[in-house]
Design a protein around this motif. Structure first.
Motif, PDB file in Angstrom:
ATOM      1  N   VAL A  72       0.764  -1.343  -0.077  1.00  0.00           N
ATOM      2  CA  VAL A  72       0.015   0.001   0.009  1.00  0.00           C
ATOM      3  C   VAL A  72       1.012   1.194  -0.258  1.00  0.00           C
ATOM      4  O   VAL A  72       0.757   2.214  -0.747  1.00  0.00           O
ATOM      5  CB  VAL A  72      -0.874  -0.127   1.172  1.00  0.00           C
ATOM      6  CG1 VAL A  72      -1.749   1.497   1.286  1.00  0.00           C
ATOM      7  CG2 VAL A  72      -1.799  -1.047   0.986  1.00  0.00           C
ATOM      8  N   ASP A 143      -4.135   1.648 -10.526  1.00  0.00           N
ATOM      9  CA  ASP A 143      -4.724   1.862  -9.403  1.00  0.00           C
ATOM     10  C   ASP A 143      -3.678   2.781  -8.410  1.00  0.00           C
ATOM     11  O   ASP A 143      -4.114   3.274  -7.366  1.00  0.00           O
ATOM     12  CB  ASP A 143      -5.265   0.673  -8.612  1.00  0.00           C
ATOM     13  CG  ASP A 143      -4.209  -0.481  -8.755  1.00  0.00           C
ATOM     14  OD1 ASP A 143      -3.443  -0.477  -9.805  1.00  0.00           O
ATOM     15  OD2 ASP A 143      -4.565  -1.419  -8.214  1.00  0.00           O
ATOM     16  N   TYR A 144      -2.410   3.001  -9.129  1.00  0.00           N
ATOM     17  CA  TYR A 144      -1.339   3.872  -8.369  1.00  0.00           C
ATOM     18  C   TYR A 144      -0.995   5.025  -9.342  1.00  0.00           C
ATOM     19  O   TYR A 144      -1.468   6.048  -9.155  1.00  0.00           O
ATOM     20  CB  TYR A 144      -0.400   2.795  -7.873  1.00  0.00           C
ATOM     21  CG  TYR A 144      -0.793   1.958  -6.781  1.00  0.00           C
ATOM     22  CD1 TYR A 144      -0.910   2.473  -5.379  1.00  0.00           C
ATOM     23  CD2 TYR A 144      -1.362   0.794  -6.976  1.00  0.00           C
ATOM     24  CE1 TYR A 144      -1.073   1.724  -4.133  1.00  0.00           C
ATOM     25  CE2 TYR A 144      -1.712   0.001  -5.944  1.00  0.00           C
ATOM     26  CZ  TYR A 144      -1.664   0.512  -4.793  1.00  0.00           C
ATOM     27  OH  TYR A 144      -2.310  -0.107  -3.670  1.00  0.00           O
ATOM     28  N   GLU A 173     -10.279  -5.058  -8.111  1.00  0.00           N
ATOM     29  CA  GLU A 173     -10.957  -3.926  -7.388  1.00  0.00           C
ATOM     30  C   GLU A 173     -10.576  -2.651  -7.345  1.00  0.00           C
ATOM     31  O   GLU A 173     -11.263  -1.741  -7.369  1.00  0.00           O
ATOM     32  CB  GLU A 173     -11.377  -4.705  -6.015  1.00  0.00           C
ATOM     33  CG  GLU A 173     -12.277  -3.974  -5.224  1.00  0.00           C
ATOM     34  CD  GLU A 173     -12.797  -4.703  -3.742  1.00  0.00           C
ATOM     35  OE1 GLU A 173     -13.231  -4.050  -3.100  1.00  0.00           O
ATOM     36  OE2 GLU A 173     -12.143  -5.884  -3.552  1.00  0.00           O
ATOM     37  N   SER A 174      -9.368  -2.462  -6.886  1.00  0.00           N
ATOM     38  CA  SER A 174      -8.551  -1.108  -6.672  1.00  0.00           C
ATOM     39  C   SER A 174      -8.625  -0.379  -8.106  1.00  0.00           C
ATOM     40  O   SER A 174      -8.582   0.773  -8.077  1.00  0.00           O
ATOM     41  CB  SER A 174      -7.272  -1.285  -5.892  1.00  0.00           C
ATOM     42  OG  SER A 174      -6.614  -2.165  -6.536  1.00  0.00           O
ATOM     43  N   SER A 175      -8.270  -1.155  -9.113  1.00  0.00           N
ATOM     44  CA  SER A 175      -8.192  -0.511 -10.546  1.00  0.00           C
ATOM     45  C   SER A 175      -9.748   0.073 -11.021  1.00  0.00           C
ATOM     46  O   SER A 175      -9.858   1.152 -11.326  1.00  0.00           O
ATOM     47  CB  SER A 175      -7.794  -1.373 -11.389  1.00  0.00           C
ATOM     48  OG  SER A 175      -6.374  -1.921 -11.393  1.00  0.00           O
ATOM     49  N   ALA A 177     -12.008   0.936  -8.822  1.00  0.00           N
ATOM     50  CA  ALA A 177     -12.127   2.052  -8.102  1.00  0.00           C
ATOM     51  C   ALA A 177     -11.728   3.398  -8.384  1.00  0.00           C
ATOM     52  O   ALA A 177     -12.112   4.396  -8.415  1.00  0.00           O
ATOM     53  CB  ALA A 177     -11.757   1.568  -6.507  1.00  0.00           C
TER      54      ALA A 177
END
Length: 201
Positions: A72, A143-144, A173-175, A177
């Motif tokens: 993270v 996602d980053y 999921e994070s992508s 989002a």
């Protein structure tokens, strides 16, 4: 009014087999190359960023040198300056790149705006000097670094489009989002094929 493509961190360490490889990274590299070959005059400028971390130290806490990374805020060692992992993926043809950007030298850095060009200027200053108002964003990871770069471009008042078939993320999921967040912030989300027929306003 100029238009630019941002190619974010399409590097060996972020593609399959790398220290922080994401699924689909190599396909993104090849897809960006094909897209640029098909549209050689679509962009006035092509920016490409790379993580370029120092070989010593933890790069401001970015590298988990004293324990397991949490994936993270701390990460395994990756994209160390001068190593093969920090180089552009071989499937990415960089002949169209006009502005190379290095970021994360001794500090954590996700957005392309945290880096400097080979000429030593900030990306924000380069956009001003080149008259760039419209930016398409592709690359790794959705996602980053793609997320952070697109958000910063929006914050600077640029019209931003994310080409969703030319990005790859750490996790689904994070992508998802991240893309939802970008859409809410004002970015257009479309495929590279759609981008050919939809011009920025």
């Amino acid at each position: 009014m100029g238009k630019a493509l941002f190619i974010i961190d399409v590097q060996n360490d972020f593609t399959e087999g790398g220290a922080l490889g994401v699924d689909g990274g190599a396909a993104v590299a090849a897809g960006i190359t094909s897209y640029l070959q098909q549209h050689p005059d679509h962009y006035q400028q092509v920016f490409a960023s790379r993580d370029w971390h120092d070989a010593v130290g933890d790069n401001g806490g970015h590298f988990a040198t004293d324990g397991e990374p949490d994936y993270v805020t701390t990460w395994p060692v990756h994209c160390v300056a001068g190593t093969e992992g920090a180089e552009y993926h071989p499937a990415l043809d960089t002949s169209a790149v006009t502005v190379h950007v290095r970021k994360g030298q001794g500090v954590p850095a996700y957005s392309i705006f945290e880096g400097t060009t080979d000429e030593g200027s900030t990306v924000a200053d380069a956009l001003e000097e080149l008259g760039i108002l419209d930016i398409d964003v592709v690359g790794i990871a959705t996602d980053y670094c793609v997320r952070a770069s697109a958000l910063d471009a929006l914050e600077l008042g640029r019209h931003v489009r994310v080409l969703t078939d030319l990005v790859a993320g750490v996790a689904a999921e994070s992508s998802e989002a991240a893309l939802a967040e970008l859409g809410h912030a004002g970015a257009e989300l479309l495929t590279s094929e759609q981008s050919e027929s939809i011009s920025p306003e």
